[in-house]
Design a protein around this motif. Sequence first.
Motif, short mmCIF file in Angstrom:
data_model
loop_
_atom_site.label_atom_id
_atom_site.label_comp_id
_atom_site.label_asym_id
_atom_site.label_seq_id
_atom_site.Cartn_x
_atom_site.Cartn_y
_atom_site.Cartn_z
N ASP A 1 24.00 -17.59 33.14
CA ASP A 1 24.44 -16.29 33.63
C ASP A 1 25.66 -15.78 32.86
OD1 ASP A 1 25.61 -18.54 34.97
OD2 ASP A 1 26.62 -17.15 36.31
N SER A 2 26.25 -16.62 32.04
CA SER A 2 27.39 -16.19 31.24
C SER A 2 26.92 -15.88 29.81
CB SER A 2 28.45 -17.30 31.20
OG SER A 2 29.36 -17.07 30.15
N ARG A 3 27.11 -14.61 29.40
CA ARG A 3 26.76 -14.23 28.03
C ARG A 3 27.63 -15.00 27.04
NH1 ARG A 3 27.41 -10.50 23.59
NH2 ARG A 3 29.54 -9.86 24.04
N VAL A 4 28.90 -15.20 27.43
CA VAL A 4 29.81 -15.95 26.58
C VAL A 4 29.27 -17.36 26.34
CG1 VAL A 4 32.11 -17.00 26.51
CG2 VAL A 4 31.86 -14.62 27.19
N MET A 5 28.81 -18.00 27.42
CA MET A 5 28.32 -19.37 27.25
C MET A 5 27.01 -19.39 26.47
SD MET A 5 28.93 -22.51 27.48
CE MET A 5 30.53 -22.39 28.28
N GLN B 1 26.31 -17.46 24.03
CA GLN B 1 26.74 -17.34 22.63
C GLN B 1 27.29 -18.67 22.12
OE1 GLN B 1 26.22 -14.70 20.54
NE2 GLN B 1 24.99 -14.12 22.30
N ILE B 2 28.03 -19.39 22.97
CA ILE B 2 28.58 -20.68 22.56
C ILE B 2 27.45 -21.68 22.32
CG2 ILE B 2 29.95 -22.66 23.36
CD1 ILE B 2 31.86 -20.62 24.66
#
Lengths: 162, 120
Positions: B8-12, B14-15
């Motif tokens: 649910d995290s776009r940041v995660m 990407q990581i």
Amino acid sequence: MGTYTAPTDQDLWQITEQLWESYLDPEGGRPLLIGPPSATGLDISAAVSVTGSWNGHVVLECSMAASRAAAAAMLGIGAEDVAEADIADALGEMANVIGGGVKSLLPGECALSLPHVVAAAGHRRIWPAVTEVCRLHGSWGDEPVTVSVLEQREELERGRRE
Amino acid sequence: VKVLIADDSRVMRQIVIRTLRQAGFRDLELIEAADGRQGYDTALAEQPDLIISDWNMPEMSGLEFLRSLRGSGSAIPFGFVTTEGTPEMRTTAESAGAMFLITKPFTAETFRDVLEPILA
């Protein structure tokens, strides 16, 4: 609850440092350093709640500049390209990772909530009926960062009775 | 090789994508899902070769996603990337049919060690 060894400031450093080394400063050029206690400039907070055999919160607070820099580092983009939604997402995920590390030190079975992020410049978030278990005062590129573990007070009282 | 990343995290997400590249997996077709429900629907529609999923997600958790997938008869290789890696969770994940559980924060070395046998 029986006795257990509560997470310490050192545990919190270790968990947070690992997060920084993995996602925010993998090259080692901009580490999180021990900073002075800061009562101001902590404009945004991200928290996860822990529920179960231990109840409380793991709270990450920092300045808006630090939150933007964190989102940029995690996304691998320039700070000027970071959207507001990315900041909340990045801070929430950081709180989630630190919360997972703290949870691994807690007794029994607990569940971690989804993170909640609040940006309110000039207003520190208030957590009623909690006792601070440990706290980290950090400085990241001269910007303040704090992490704290707050235990629900009723649990402490029940623990003393048992 | 097609890989579905559900978080649910776009940041995660990407990581995870960056870490896959750093681990040497460069020729992947990557597709993303923002929660377990979307992951389930995308998995059935796209039939990826591997699913990398978060555990705690809104709508449908990673565990519910995996159980629903197995319930539908799908045997797509599935693994968790999560902040929580207690022995109980590892047992639960394995029992539900997960091939691995990587804890956050992770490194490219961890990804290489765990995923090379699956993606090779």
